[in-house]
Design a protein around this motif. Sequence first.
Motif, PDB file in Angstrom:
ATOM      1  N   ASN A  87       0.835  -1.197   0.000  1.00 40.79           N
ATOM      2  CA  ASN A  87       0.000   0.000   0.000  1.00 40.79           C
ATOM      3  C   ASN A  87       0.874   1.253   0.000  1.00 40.79           C
ATOM      4  OD1 ASN A  87      -1.677   2.100   0.598  1.00 40.79           O
ATOM      5  ND2 ASN A  87      -2.925   0.927   2.056  1.00 40.79           N
ATOM      6  N   PRO A  88       0.810   2.020  -1.107  1.00 40.82           N
ATOM      7  CA  PRO A  88       1.683   3.200  -1.177  1.00 40.82           C
ATOM      8  C   PRO A  88       1.391   4.203  -0.058  1.00 40.82           C
ATOM      9  CG  PRO A  88       0.156   3.140  -3.030  1.00 40.82           C
ATOM     10  CD  PRO A  88       0.002   1.848  -2.319  1.00 40.82           C
ATOM     11  N   ARG A  89       0.157   4.182   0.403  1.00 39.15           N
ATOM     12  CA  ARG A  89      -0.206   5.060   1.509  1.00 39.15           C
ATOM     13  C   ARG A  89       0.617   4.709   2.745  1.00 39.15           C
ATOM     14  NH1 ARG A  89      -4.919   7.315   2.889  1.00 39.15           N
ATOM     15  NH2 ARG A  89      -4.499   8.564   1.076  1.00 39.15           N
ATOM     16  N   GLU A  90       0.694   3.383   3.039  1.00 35.99           N
ATOM     17  CA  GLU A  90       1.479   2.936   4.186  1.00 35.99           C
ATOM     18  C   GLU A  90       2.955   3.226   4.002  1.00 35.99           C
ATOM     19  OE1 GLU A  90       0.171   2.214   6.788  1.00 35.99           O
ATOM     20  OE2 GLU A  90      -1.247   0.552   6.796  1.00 35.99           O
ATOM     21  N   ALA A  93       3.994   7.195   0.374  1.00 30.12           N
ATOM     22  CA  ALA A  93       4.138   7.713  -0.977  1.00 30.12           C
ATOM     23  C   ALA A  93       3.442   9.053  -1.131  1.00 30.12           C
ATOM     24  CB  ALA A  93       3.565   6.707  -1.979  1.00 30.12           C
ATOM     25  N   CYS A  94       2.423   9.318  -0.308  1.00 28.45           N
ATOM     26  CA  CYS A  94       1.649  10.556  -0.426  1.00 28.45           C
ATOM     27  C   CYS A  94       2.182  11.639   0.509  1.00 28.45           C
ATOM     28  CB  CYS A  94       0.183  10.298  -0.099  1.00 28.45           C
ATOM     29  SG  CYS A  94      -0.492   8.853  -0.891  1.00 28.45           S
ATOM     30  N   PRO A  96       4.279  14.132   0.650  1.00 32.85           N
ATOM     31  CA  PRO A  96       4.339  15.584   0.415  1.00 32.85           C
ATOM     32  C   PRO A  96       2.971  16.254   0.540  1.00 32.85           C
ATOM     33  CG  PRO A  96       5.500  14.398  -1.293  1.00 32.85           C
ATOM     34  CD  PRO A  96       4.799  13.386  -0.484  1.00 32.85           C
ATOM     35  N   ILE A  99      -0.724  13.924   4.441  1.00 30.50           N
ATOM     36  CA  ILE A  99      -1.985  13.272   4.743  1.00 30.50           C
ATOM     37  C   ILE A  99      -2.057  12.910   6.213  1.00 30.50           C
ATOM     38  CG2 ILE A  99      -3.173  11.073   4.363  1.00 30.50           C
ATOM     39  CD1 ILE A  99      -2.315  11.473   1.400  1.00 30.50           C
ATOM     40  N   TYR A 101      -2.472  10.662   8.299  1.00 31.92           N
ATOM     41  CA  TYR A 101      -2.540   9.221   8.436  1.00 31.92           C
ATOM     42  C   TYR A 101      -1.217   8.747   9.012  1.00 31.92           C
ATOM     43  CZ  TYR A 101      -3.098   4.306   7.311  1.00 31.92           C
ATOM     44  OH  TYR A 101      -3.183   2.950   7.405  1.00 31.92           O
ATOM     45  N   ARG A 110      11.517   6.016   4.349  1.00 33.75           N
ATOM     46  CA  ARG A 110      11.225   5.804   2.933  1.00 33.75           C
ATOM     47  C   ARG A 110      12.448   6.139   2.082  1.00 33.75           C
ATOM     48  NH1 ARG A 110       6.957   5.316  -0.706  1.00 33.75           N
ATOM     49  NH2 ARG A 110       7.440   6.263  -2.726  1.00 33.75           N
ATOM     50  N   ARG A 144      11.504   2.076  -7.929  1.00 32.48           N
ATOM     51  CA  ARG A 144      10.151   2.104  -7.373  1.00 32.48           C
ATOM     52  C   ARG A 144      10.088   1.252  -6.126  1.00 32.48           C
ATOM     53  NH1 ARG A 144       6.859   0.811 -12.822  1.00 32.48           N
ATOM     54  NH2 ARG A 144       7.260   2.785 -13.895  1.00 32.48           N
ATOM     55  N   GLN A 146       8.087  -0.872  -4.430  1.00 30.67           N
ATOM     56  CA  GLN A 146       6.843  -1.595  -4.667  1.00 30.67           C
ATOM     57  C   GLN A 146       6.250  -2.132  -3.384  1.00 30.67           C
ATOM     58  OE1 GLN A 146       5.248  -1.424  -7.274  1.00 30.67           O
ATOM     59  NE2 GLN A 146       6.499  -1.522  -9.125  1.00 30.67           N
TER      60      GLN A 146
ATOM     61  N   ILE B  40      11.625  19.047  -3.942  1.00 32.31           N
ATOM     62  CA  ILE B  40      11.524  19.390  -2.521  1.00 32.31           C
ATOM     63  C   ILE B  40      12.489  18.618  -1.634  1.00 32.31           C
ATOM     64  CG2 ILE B  40       9.164  20.238  -2.718  1.00 32.31           C
ATOM     65  CD1 ILE B  40       8.121  17.714  -1.576  1.00 32.31           C
ATOM     66  N   PHE B 165      -8.919  18.822   1.052  1.00 32.18           N
ATOM     67  CA  PHE B 165      -8.246  17.527   1.063  1.00 32.18           C
ATOM     68  C   PHE B 165      -8.863  16.551   2.040  1.00 32.18           C
ATOM     69  CE2 PHE B 165      -4.830  14.524   1.854  1.00 32.18           C
ATOM     70  CZ  PHE B 165      -4.495  14.219   0.562  1.00 32.18           C
ATOM     71  N   HIS B 207      -6.289  10.335  -2.999  1.00 35.17           N
ATOM     72  CA  HIS B 207      -5.336   9.358  -2.445  1.00 35.17           C
ATOM     73  C   HIS B 207      -6.050   8.222  -1.733  1.00 35.17           C
ATOM     74  CE1 HIS B 207      -1.745  11.905  -3.043  1.00 35.17           C
ATOM     75  NE2 HIS B 207      -2.583  12.906  -2.849  1.00 35.17           N
ATOM     76  N   ILE B 213      -7.019   2.761  -0.377  1.00 34.47           N
ATOM     77  CA  ILE B 213      -6.336   3.443  -1.464  1.00 34.47           C
ATOM     78  C   ILE B 213      -7.387   3.781  -2.518  1.00 34.47           C
ATOM     79  CG2 ILE B 213      -4.492   3.261  -3.158  1.00 34.47           C
ATOM     80  CD1 ILE B 213      -3.436   0.904  -1.454  1.00 34.47           C
ATOM     81  N   MET B 236      -4.602   5.670  -6.781  1.00 39.05           N
ATOM     82  CA  MET B 236      -4.325   7.043  -6.399  1.00 39.05           C
ATOM     83  C   MET B 236      -4.155   7.980  -7.597  1.00 39.05           C
ATOM     84  SD  MET B 236      -1.843   6.720  -3.165  1.00 39.05           S
ATOM     85  CE  MET B 236      -2.206   5.724  -1.756  1.00 39.05           C
ATOM     86  N   HIS B 252      -0.281   7.869  -8.879  1.00 39.21           N
ATOM     87  CA  HIS B 252       1.067   7.756  -8.281  1.00 39.21           C
ATOM     88  C   HIS B 252       1.236   6.497  -7.440  1.00 39.21           C
ATOM     89  CE1 HIS B 252       0.960   8.802  -3.892  1.00 39.21           C
ATOM     90  NE2 HIS B 252      -0.239   9.269  -4.197  1.00 39.21           N
ATOM     91  N   ALA B 274       8.796   6.595 -10.878  1.00 44.17           N
ATOM     92  CA  ALA B 274       8.549   6.043  -9.550  1.00 44.17           C
ATOM     93  C   ALA B 274       7.881   7.122  -8.728  1.00 44.17           C
ATOM     94  CB  ALA B 274       9.860   5.606  -8.894  1.00 44.17           C
ATOM     95  N   ASN B 275       6.660   6.778  -8.256  1.00 44.77           N
ATOM     96  CA  ASN B 275       5.855   7.716  -7.476  1.00 44.77           C
ATOM     97  C   ASN B 275       5.700   9.071  -8.184  1.00 44.77           C
ATOM     98  OD1 ASN B 275       4.252   8.281  -5.324  1.00 44.77           O
ATOM     99  ND2 ASN B 275       5.926   8.780  -3.926  1.00 44.77           N
ATOM    100  N   PHE B 277       4.115  12.470  -9.421  1.00 42.46           N
ATOM    101  CA  PHE B 277       3.102  13.401  -8.939  1.00 42.46           C
ATOM    102  C   PHE B 277       2.691  14.407 -10.007  1.00 42.46           C
ATOM    103  CE2 PHE B 277       4.917  12.904  -4.442  1.00 42.46           C
ATOM    104  CZ  PHE B 277       3.925  12.024  -4.070  1.00 42.46           C
ATOM    105  N   PHE B 317       8.301  17.831  -7.354  1.00 40.21           N
ATOM    106  CA  PHE B 317       6.959  17.809  -6.794  1.00 40.21           C
ATOM    107  C   PHE B 317       6.007  18.686  -7.595  1.00 40.21           C
ATOM    108  CE2 PHE B 317       3.936  19.340  -3.432  1.00 40.21           C
ATOM    109  CZ  PHE B 317       3.317  18.119  -3.232  1.00 40.21           C
TER     110      PHE B 317
END
Lengths: 467, 326
Positions: A87-90, A93-94, A96, A99, A101, A110, A144, A146, B40, B165, B207, B213, B236, B252, B274-275, B277, B317
């Motif tokens: 899970n990119p959230r975990e 990945a988000c 910036p 979030i 969370y 990371r 990446r 993954q 960034i 958001f 997101h 997700i 996402m 992303h 990779a990732n 944005f 970013f």
Amino acid sequence: MRFLTNSLAKKMWLTVTAAILITILYSYFLSYLFYEKIYVENVEESLLAEGERLALEYQGGPLADDLREKIDWYNSKSETEIFIVSNPRELSACLPFEIDYQTLIGKEEREELLKGNAVQKLGYEERFDRKIMGVIIPLLDENRLQGIIYLYLPLAKISEITQGFAYLWFIAAMIFTVVSIVLGTMLVKKLTKPLLDMKDAAEHVSQGHYDVHLAIDSKDEIGQLAHAFNHMSSSIQKEDERKRDFLANVSHELRTPISYVKGYSDALMSDMVQSDEERNNYLRLIHREAGRMERLVGDLLDLSKLESNEYKLEKMPLPLAQLIEDALEKYKPFIQEKGLELHYALDPDIIINGDEGRIEQVIQNIMDNSLRYTEKGEISIRLYQIKEKCWIDIEDTGIGIPEEHLNNIKQRFYRVNKGRTRSDGGTGLGLAISEKLVKLHQGELIVLSEVNKGTTVRIMLPVLEMD
Amino acid sequence: MFKKYWFFGLILITILLSSCTEKRQPSIPEDISFAATVNIKDMTVSFVDLKKMALAEEWKMEKPYTGALILPDRDAILFYGNQLETADLYSLKEGKKIGSWETGTGIVNGKLLADKTGVALVDQDLNKIRFFNIEGKELKQIEAESNPLTILESRKAKKLFVLSFNHEKLAVIDLQTKEKTDEFITHPSAAGAWLNEESNELWIGGHGEGIEIEQDIHVYDSETGDLKKTIPAPSMPINFLEKDNHVYVLSHGSNMLYKIKESGELAASVSIAANPFEMAFAEGKLLVAGYDSNDVHILDPENLKSLKTIKVGEGPFKMVLRERMK
């Protein structure tokens, strides 16, 4: 607190006990730390190796289900908690976008994972709500991230292992504490017992019993103290005996003239005396005994002055030969009267720094003795110089002194023949006073004697150097 | 006596004065068109020459800027950042700071409005949309829901859509009156949007909330705010661009770029960077910046074929464009 610190034994006991406890606690924490560190490092390394082996299963691309299944299966078999996350959230990945969370891994982690490095975790993790030790292995497909393989062990499990160790430690520490406190107590007792003995002995001495002897044979400071104490008590005892002897001697010496004076004066007062001649005779006897008492008291006064260190000599350069000659002059009639011969050989050049009256007193005292104990023969006096000392030898052909008495002859009231009275007129203090005076002149007085052959009194005095 | 030292004195004064001035950055020539990424992680700005398809210059910045926009004079670039008290204006040609806008902290996004007379800045500290003229004078502040992030302008309707958001709200601001006119409910953690002015469709990505997700694009009616449909675009989807009746969607979470017809059918897709944005169209090419891969990929929008990959600073970013005057 005062109760604890009012004796040396308690203080020492407290010190010993505190030292033992501190040592035990310190070593406990230290060894626990080392144990944990080594153990934790070991576990961490094995987690890392395990994770890296598992990561080899990943072949790139998005995480396949069969890899997840494999990891899940492995997790079910392994004691370590292992899971795989894609899970990119975990994986932050988000990040910036900030979030709200609580992600499994943070920003720095990371970044590390993106570089291909494993991340180690130790401590409380909010996600698992417990303390853990974990390793995160990145699953990278080129650049990446993954997914990750997260391996962790709750620290509780680790402390379970250390718990066994801690129990063992605790038991050992308890035994050690008890044994060492018992031993420490014994040691403290052993160390402080001589001090208590000494205290008792000192109390004994202060009550007037000087016959105490401490049986302490150790060679340490306490042993030395005990030895000094024994020495002190025996010195006090000796001094006490001497004082008692002295008093007995003084009263004995005074009793004779006093009884004379009392008896004759009684006779005079009771009109028992018939003739004037007899009365004069009695008065003469009273006078003689009074004179003797006067001499005795005078000598005692001299002696006490000499012993009190207050005695001041009036020193001046003295031509010794002249002084001796003058002193001898007084004795010539008595010598002639007893039918003795007098010889003297005096070195006229000898000059000493001395007190004229005192030196004369010394010569007189010795001459008195020689005259008193010599019935026939001669008295000879020699004055000569050997190196920086002048020697005065006064030699007689009297009864002499047995060898066993020679050592004591200079003591006050010492008598060779205890049964003898002082009918000869001596006070028994002459030699003692003479020796003191000679010593005040930095000199030395020696008595040499042979029974029935005679006695030599030798005085050695420092000569005054005339520049 | 003074004659002897006047020269050294001059040098000293020069050093003193020059130390007071801002650090000079490499100049960006007026005649090139570029895509600039605001990176960034290492606080740099990378200028990619679009014609040469190569890195032209890199500026090392002294502040943690998170975004930028180019003003209508095509020389002034305004950098802003969430933690910064001011938004700073730099001259590209001179490569130095030429001014500051007193914005206060919390600026997370900015947009030069279509009429090119003003700028809308998104302030997450005040939770407001703040309108500035291009001289940097603040004109108006409009209340938004908490954590506004994405803004989207409708040229035709002269409206500004503001996505919150974390509050599942979409605010509509009338750009002429500069008043909030409407508010719709959206899905959680919405980010990235595209407005189809013909069909009044508002495509919004996101997101996802919590451990969930986001897998879909949510399509709302821009007039009523009703959810019309969802289009799958895992995972996402957070960036949208439209060209030739196709919408390019960047997801992303799975590093995917989708080419979707306006009707919602998938035309093509490709795994990229990779990732990623950020995404932009320039000189007929599609540019995608990879946040973790620290690069910009140049693609052919037709077949999504990668033409070139250019390394930029760490953590691109935001991407801003300056294209040749047509």
